[in-house]
Design a protein around this motif. Structure first.
Motif, PDB file in Angstrom:
ATOM      1  N   VAL A 149       5.177  14.270   8.657  1.00 45.17           N
ATOM      2  CA  VAL A 149       4.183  14.890   8.284  1.00 45.17           C
ATOM      3  C   VAL A 149       3.099  13.820   8.224  1.00 45.17           C
ATOM      4  N   LEU A 150       1.704  14.069   8.894  1.00 52.11           N
ATOM      5  CA  LEU A 150       0.504  13.269   9.038  1.00 52.11           C
ATOM      6  C   LEU A 150      -0.434  13.666   7.686  1.00 52.11           C
ATOM      7  N   VAL A 151      -0.847  13.154   6.892  1.00 50.01           N
ATOM      8  CA  VAL A 151      -1.580  13.259   5.850  1.00 50.01           C
ATOM      9  C   VAL A 151      -3.123  12.787   5.732  1.00 50.01           C
ATOM     10  N   PRO A 152      -4.055  13.535   6.142  1.00 50.96           N
ATOM     11  CA  PRO A 152      -5.436  13.111   5.893  1.00 50.96           C
ATOM     12  C   PRO A 152      -5.835  13.177   4.482  1.00 50.96           C
ATOM     13  N   ILE A 186      -0.351   8.038   6.323  1.00 49.65           N
ATOM     14  CA  ILE A 186      -1.650   8.606   5.502  1.00 49.65           C
ATOM     15  C   ILE A 186      -2.707   8.152   6.255  1.00 49.65           C
ATOM     16  N   VAL A 187      -3.763   8.991   6.639  1.00 46.73           N
ATOM     17  CA  VAL A 187      -4.806   8.556   7.312  1.00 46.73           C
ATOM     18  C   VAL A 187      -6.061   8.844   6.481  1.00 46.73           C
ATOM     19  N   LEU A 188      -6.997   7.859   5.888  1.00 49.22           N
ATOM     20  CA  LEU A 188      -8.164   7.929   5.006  1.00 49.22           C
ATOM     21  C   LEU A 188      -9.266   8.361   5.673  1.00 49.22           C
ATOM     22  N   THR A 189      -9.623   9.568   5.280  1.00 52.42           N
ATOM     23  CA  THR A 189     -10.797  10.066   6.125  1.00 52.42           C
ATOM     24  C   THR A 189     -12.089  10.100   5.185  1.00 52.42           C
ATOM     25  N   VAL A 205      -4.703   3.402  -2.656  1.00 53.80           N
ATOM     26  CA  VAL A 205      -3.737   4.103  -1.863  1.00 53.80           C
ATOM     27  C   VAL A 205      -2.941   3.112  -1.134  1.00 53.80           C
ATOM     28  N   ARG A 206      -3.618   2.287  -0.585  1.00 52.32           N
ATOM     29  CA  ARG A 206      -2.629   0.986   0.025  1.00 52.32           C
ATOM     30  C   ARG A 206      -1.527   0.247  -0.852  1.00 52.32           C
ATOM     31  N   LYS A 212       2.769   2.848   4.745  1.00 55.33           N
ATOM     32  CA  LYS A 212       2.704   4.156   5.135  1.00 55.33           C
ATOM     33  C   LYS A 212       1.184   4.428   5.674  1.00 55.33           C
ATOM     34  N   VAL A 213       0.099   3.752   4.780  1.00 52.80           N
ATOM     35  CA  VAL A 213      -1.381   4.161   5.228  1.00 52.80           C
ATOM     36  C   VAL A 213      -1.594   3.526   6.484  1.00 52.80           C
ATOM     37  N   TYR A 214      -2.113   4.365   7.367  1.00 49.89           N
ATOM     38  CA  TYR A 214      -2.813   3.660   8.469  1.00 49.89           C
ATOM     39  C   TYR A 214      -3.875   2.836   8.338  1.00 49.89           C
TER      40      TYR A 214
END
Length: 264
Positions: A149-152, A186-189, A205-206, A212-214
């Motif tokens: 699962v990729l989470v924006p 996890i991609v921060l948008t 988040v980091r 896990k965070v891009y």
């Protein structure tokens, strides 16, 4: 046993307006641009991913609804987009009623998995599933079918609160129907460097989720917002804008993580 694609990634967040569909479209385009064969499965009844890739509603004779109902396979439904190497299973409003139609079926959460673990799907190196902004039977199907699962995640105050709920959902799916499911990342948008709160969210988040965070941050960008109204991914609409460049970087990170996973 049927063949399967190399990687099925579900893009999910039960909160709306976080850039989920934008991420699905532009990540898929970036992967296709570097030669990967990519399929998007539009599981959102609103059909924004289909519209954003230029698939007119009148041309959606078959859709992901037909795939879940088992009346048609991927090769019947898939439509080639304007992006080379990128196809989509479009969505229609029929998906709104599917929960009631299959609620009593014993295989109701395995419908998508069965369809994607087929010879039809094996030609794609990546399949990205765009979910509705809620946790329902469609999202359950997507997570049951996925490898990861990729989470924006939008850079805003309540981001972590919603994220913890989503991570609990992933854990629940892992415990019950898909033990191999993991978090792709996890991609921060919608990041705005001028906003101190956004920077604080990034740091929080980091701190909580580490690797896990891009590394890539997807910025707020007018050109990215405009692109869907032209039926194009931002990467085709304006390759040089900051948003497009960020999605190209994100694709590189996704592929790098896949290489590390395979090497482990």
């Amino acid at each position: 046993m049927a063949s399967q694609p190399n990687r099925i990634i579900t893009i999910a967040n039960q909160k709306g307006g976080v850039g989920k569909t934008t991420t699905a479209i532009n990540l898929a385009t970036a992967l296709a641009a570097i030669g990967e064969s990519v399929l998007i499965v539009d599981l959102d009844p609103q059909g924004n991913a289909s519209t954003g890739l230029g698939i007119d509603r009148r041309d959606r004779k078959l859709s992901s609804y037909d795939l879940l109902m088992g009346t048609h396979g991927i090769s019947d439904i898939a439509q080639q987009t304007a992006v080379p190497n990128l196809a989509i299973l479009p969505s229609t409003m029929d998906l709104l009623g599917i929960e009631m139609e299959i609620a009593g079926e014993s295989d109701r959460v395995f419908r998508l998995r069965r369809a994607l673990f087929s010879d039809d799907a094996a030609q794609y190196s990546y399949i990205l599933v765009d979910c509705p902004p809620s946790f329902n039977l469609l999202t359950m199907n997507a997570m049951t079918a996925a490898h990861s699962v990729l989470v924006p995640l939008q850079c805003e105050f309540f981001a972590l609160e919603g994220l913890s709920q989503l991570l609990e959902t992933v854990d629940q799916i892992r415990r019950t129907v898909n033990p191999s499911l993991d978090i792709q990342g996890i991609v921060l948008t919608m990041y705005d460097s001028r906003n101190n709160l956004a920077l604080q969210v990034v740091n929080d988040v980091r701190t909580h989720l580490g690797e896990k965070v891009y590394h890539t941050l997807i910025p707020r960008n007018v050109r990215v917002s405009e692109a869907p109204s032209y039926g194009k991914p931002a990467i085709l609409y304006d390759l040089k804008c900051a948003g497009s460049q960020a999605y190209l970087q994100l694709a590189s990170e996704v592929i790098q993580r896949e290489r590390q996973r395979k090497a482990a």
